[in-house]
Write a protein that holds these residues in place. Structure first.
Motif, mmCIF file in Angstrom:
data_model
loop_
_atom_site.group_PDB
_atom_site.id
_atom_site.type_symbol
_atom_site.label_atom_id
_atom_site.label_comp_id
_atom_site.label_asym_id
_atom_site.label_seq_id
_atom_site.Cartn_x
_atom_site.Cartn_y
_atom_site.Cartn_z
ATOM 1 N N ILE A 156 19.658 -8.552 7.057
ATOM 2 C CA ILE A 156 18.173 -8.142 7.329
ATOM 3 C C ILE A 156 17.335 -8.929 7.329
ATOM 4 C CG2 ILE A 156 16.137 -7.173 6.583
ATOM 5 C CD1 ILE A 156 18.298 -4.307 5.449
ATOM 6 N N VAL A 157 16.568 -9.877 8.220
ATOM 7 C CA VAL A 157 15.971 -11.037 8.350
ATOM 8 C C VAL A 157 14.372 -10.227 8.092
ATOM 9 C CG1 VAL A 157 17.514 -11.891 9.458
ATOM 10 C CG2 VAL A 157 15.231 -11.137 10.242
ATOM 11 N N LYS A 158 14.528 -8.880 8.237
ATOM 12 C CA LYS A 158 12.372 -9.068 7.729
ATOM 13 C C LYS A 158 13.156 -7.382 7.411
ATOM 14 C CE LYS A 158 8.054 -8.590 10.071
ATOM 15 N NZ LYS A 158 7.837 -7.305 9.389
ATOM 16 N N GLY B 65 5.347 -9.289 2.922
ATOM 17 C CA GLY B 65 3.623 -9.251 3.836
ATOM 18 C C GLY B 65 3.240 -8.995 3.030
ATOM 19 N N MET B 66 3.426 -7.519 2.526
ATOM 20 C CA MET B 66 2.464 -6.665 1.526
ATOM 21 C C MET B 66 2.126 -6.835 0.273
ATOM 22 S SD MET B 66 3.770 -3.376 3.462
ATOM 23 C CE MET B 66 3.230 -1.999 2.880
ATOM 24 N N GLU B 67 1.001 -6.654 -0.916
ATOM 25 C CA GLU B 67 1.165 -7.094 -1.630
ATOM 26 C C GLU B 67 2.332 -5.729 -2.568
ATOM 27 O OE1 GLU B 67 -2.989 -7.474 -2.406
ATOM 28 O OE2 GLU B 67 -3.053 -9.043 -1.351
ATOM 29 N N HIS C 8 -2.931 4.701 12.852
ATOM 30 C CA HIS C 8 -1.933 4.365 13.280
ATOM 31 C C HIS C 8 -1.315 3.631 12.175
ATOM 32 C CE1 HIS C 8 -1.112 4.883 17.635
ATOM 33 N NE2 HIS C 8 -2.526 4.830 17.437
ATOM 34 N N LEU C 9 -0.019 4.448 11.795
ATOM 35 C CA LEU C 9 0.954 4.212 11.241
ATOM 36 C C LEU C 9 1.970 3.083 11.256
ATOM 37 C CD1 LEU C 9 2.669 3.335 8.101
ATOM 38 C CD2 LEU C 9 4.131 5.563 8.619
ATOM 39 N N TYR C 10 1.383 0.947 11.170
ATOM 40 C CA TYR C 10 2.726 0.526 12.207
ATOM 41 C C TYR C 10 3.911 -0.154 11.080
ATOM 42 C CZ TYR C 10 4.168 -3.334 14.479
ATOM 43 O OH TYR C 10 5.217 -4.243 15.191
ATOM 44 N N LEU C 11 4.651 0.313 11.006
ATOM 45 C CA LEU C 11 6.081 -0.247 10.244
ATOM 46 C C LEU C 11 6.991 -1.774 11.350
ATOM 47 C CD1 LEU C 11 6.675 1.855 7.554
ATOM 48 C CD2 LEU C 11 4.620 0.463 7.673
ATOM 49 N N SER C 12 7.684 -2.378 10.417
ATOM 50 C CA SER C 12 8.338 -3.435 11.987
ATOM 51 C C SER C 12 9.470 -3.883 10.847
ATOM 52 C CB SER C 12 7.677 -4.434 12.510
ATOM 53 O OG SER C 12 6.889 -5.263 11.772
ATOM 54 N N CYS C 13 10.984 -4.013 11.741
ATOM 55 C CA CYS C 13 11.676 -4.647 11.108
ATOM 56 C C CYS C 13 12.446 -5.909 11.234
ATOM 57 C CB CYS C 13 12.316 -3.666 9.706
ATOM 58 S SG CYS C 13 13.475 -2.585 10.957
ATOM 59 N N VAL D 122 8.508 1.683 2.460
ATOM 60 C CA VAL D 122 7.112 1.527 1.646
ATOM 61 C C VAL D 122 6.823 3.196 2.372
ATOM 62 C CG1 VAL D 122 5.211 1.340 3.601
ATOM 63 C CG2 VAL D 122 6.549 -0.295 3.805
ATOM 64 N N PHE D 123 5.661 3.353 0.885
ATOM 65 C CA PHE D 123 5.358 4.582 0.703
ATOM 66 C C PHE D 123 4.146 4.840 1.204
ATOM 67 C CE2 PHE D 123 8.649 3.290 -2.456
ATOM 68 C CZ PHE D 123 9.247 4.412 -2.177
ATOM 69 N N VAL D 124 3.714 5.973 1.350
ATOM 70 C CA VAL D 124 2.426 5.770 2.721
ATOM 71 C C VAL D 124 1.809 6.867 1.880
ATOM 72 C CG1 VAL D 124 2.067 6.856 4.861
ATOM 73 C CG2 VAL D 124 3.896 5.425 5.126
ATOM 74 N N ASP D 125 0.149 7.115 1.676
ATOM 75 C CA ASP D 125 -0.299 7.906 0.795
ATOM 76 C C ASP D 125 -1.432 8.299 1.534
ATOM 77 O OD1 ASP D 125 -1.043 9.192 -0.779
ATOM 78 O OD2 ASP D 125 -2.348 8.605 -1.933
ATOM 79 N N ILE D 126 -1.747 9.276 1.742
ATOM 80 C CA ILE D 126 -2.503 10.069 3.209
ATOM 81 C C ILE D 126 -4.164 10.024 3.007
ATOM 82 C CG2 ILE D 126 -3.157 11.182 4.848
ATOM 83 C CD1 ILE D 126 -0.986 12.114 5.317
ATOM 84 N N SER D 127 -5.097 9.201 3.096
ATOM 85 C CA SER D 127 -6.716 9.505 2.307
ATOM 86 C C SER D 127 -6.559 10.615 1.714
ATOM 87 C CB SER D 127 -7.802 8.228 3.430
ATOM 88 O OG SER D 127 -7.270 7.231 3.064
#
Length: 389
Positions: A105-107, A112-114, A125-130, A193-198
């Motif tokens: 796994i190189v990414k 890049g996320m704090e 949109h929820l956009y993620l990449s690896c 990555v943990f997603v919380d909906i506003s």
């Protein structure tokens, strides 16, 4: 490490491997990806280079054959071709010439996320990449709360958040599978990555009925539907008093059923008519009905061959005991007729009768319901003939 000598020229590649190499290059236009990369390296004009490779093709000569021929002319070796394929990220083609390499796994999605969490509003949109490298080329499967997401097998995840249920943990499974379906090495899992909906204010989409009319002792069900984030909680009240345990959006109430204070039945059987054909079955039918009612706790009054006045008197007396809490049943067997509603004929009905010579069902019900019994059943077992003119 290459499966064959990396210094070998392309025209010396064993026929079986060469054929497989051509087939992989022709899949999904992989040869175009490689040709474009070579054109950039050699500073060729891309369009003319592509057109030349597509000329003179046949069932036995494909663009991939032409490309490998041109590379061979330019002194390309197996090792150089492997480097070009790796640079183009054509892992499926490279696996023909190269031994398997475990995925790396190189990414990660969280790179890049704090922090490892995202807050996303509804409708966005929820956009993620690896990214992973390896031979055979890695396969991707995105997961939400450890459940595989259908149709999400790319190194990128792009979905629209339209449900509160989409909050939670997202990561990607990375695996390697050979052409014959065999897994190579173990499955890798990216960082999550943990997603919380506003926060979304509660909106009531369906209100419970504002007015519901039911009979005493009946069950009833009411419900409401609300949307929001976090998920709305429900609590039902009755007269501003909390109903313990009623915390779903559906309320079903089993109200206590009042037992009958009495069960009384009036049976009238007319068969011996003065001016009409006598009947054979009313008395027998009345006897059977009477026995059945007695078995379920009814007190039965059974009268036979009544005149019009006697019928009205019997109904009047019967109505006086049909009060609140009483179950009543009225059964009539005999002659009758139909004129907008059903009419019962007494034994003294004239040969040419009118409506005034009979008792209609509305008159019957008006008498029997005047004291509001809890239950009333009326059975008229008679013909529905049209009276003679």
């Amino acid at each position: 490490m290459a499966k064959i000598d990396e210094d070998m020229s392309l025209d010396h590649i064993p026929p079986a491997i060469y054929k497989e190499l051509v087939n992989e290059l022709n899949k999904n236009s992989n040869w175009q990806v490689l040709a474009y990369h070579v054109a950039e390296e050699l500073e060729y004009q891309w369009n003319s280079w592509l057109q030349s490779l597509e000329q003179n093709i046949s069932t036995t000569k494909t663009p991939a054959d032409n490309l490998l021929f041109e590379l061979n002319v330019k002194m390309c070796t197996v090792g150089i071709l492997c480097t070009l394929l790796r640079d183009c990220e054509l892992g499926s083609v490279l696996s023909v010439l190269h031994h398997p390499e475990p995925s790396i796994i190189v990414k990660h999605p969280s790179d890049g996320m704090e922090c490892k969490s995202l807050k996303i509003p509804f409708g966005q949109h929820l956009y993620l990449s690896c990214k992973a490298t390896g031979i055979p080329p890695p396969s991707y499967q995105w997961c939400h709360n450890n459940i595989e997401l259908q149709g999400q097998q790319s190194h990128e995840l792009d979905i629209i958040i339209n449900s509160c249920n989409q909050a939670g943990e997202y990561n990607c499974k990375i695996s390697q599978v050979t052409k014959d379906g065999k897994a190579v090495n173990s499955v890798l899992l990216t960082k999550s990555v943990f997603v919380d909906i506003s926060h979304i204010p509660v909106v009531i989409q369906q209100q419970p009925s504002t007015f519901l009319e039911i009979k005493e002792g009946e069950d009833f069900t009411i419900k409401c539907i609300a949307q929001g984030h976090p998920k709305p909680c429900y609590q039902w009240f009755r007269d501003n008093t909390r109903l313990e345990g009623e915390t779903s959006n559906v309320l079903h109430m089993d109200l206590p059923r009042e037992k009958a204070s009495a069960k009384i039945a009036l049976i009238i059987a007319n068969d011996d008519y003065e001016n009409h054909k006598c009947l054979e079955t009313p008395k027998n039918d009345a006897a059977k009905i009477s026995n059945l009612l007695k078995e379920i706790g009814f007190k039965v009054i059974c009268l036979v061959n009544l005149s019009l006045e006697q019928m009205r008197n019997a109904m009047k007396v019967f109505s006086e005991v049909l009060t609140e809490g009483v179950y009543g049943l009225f059964y009539y067997a005999g002659h009758g007729f139909k004129m907008q509603e059903s009419y019962m004929l007494a034994i003294d009905a004239p040969a040419s009768y009118l409506r005034k010579d009979a008792i209609c069902e509305s008159e019957l019900l008006a008498m029997l319901l005047q004291n509001d019994p809890t239950l009333l059943v009326a059975i008229l077992d008679m013909c529905q003939t049209v009276p003679p003119k």
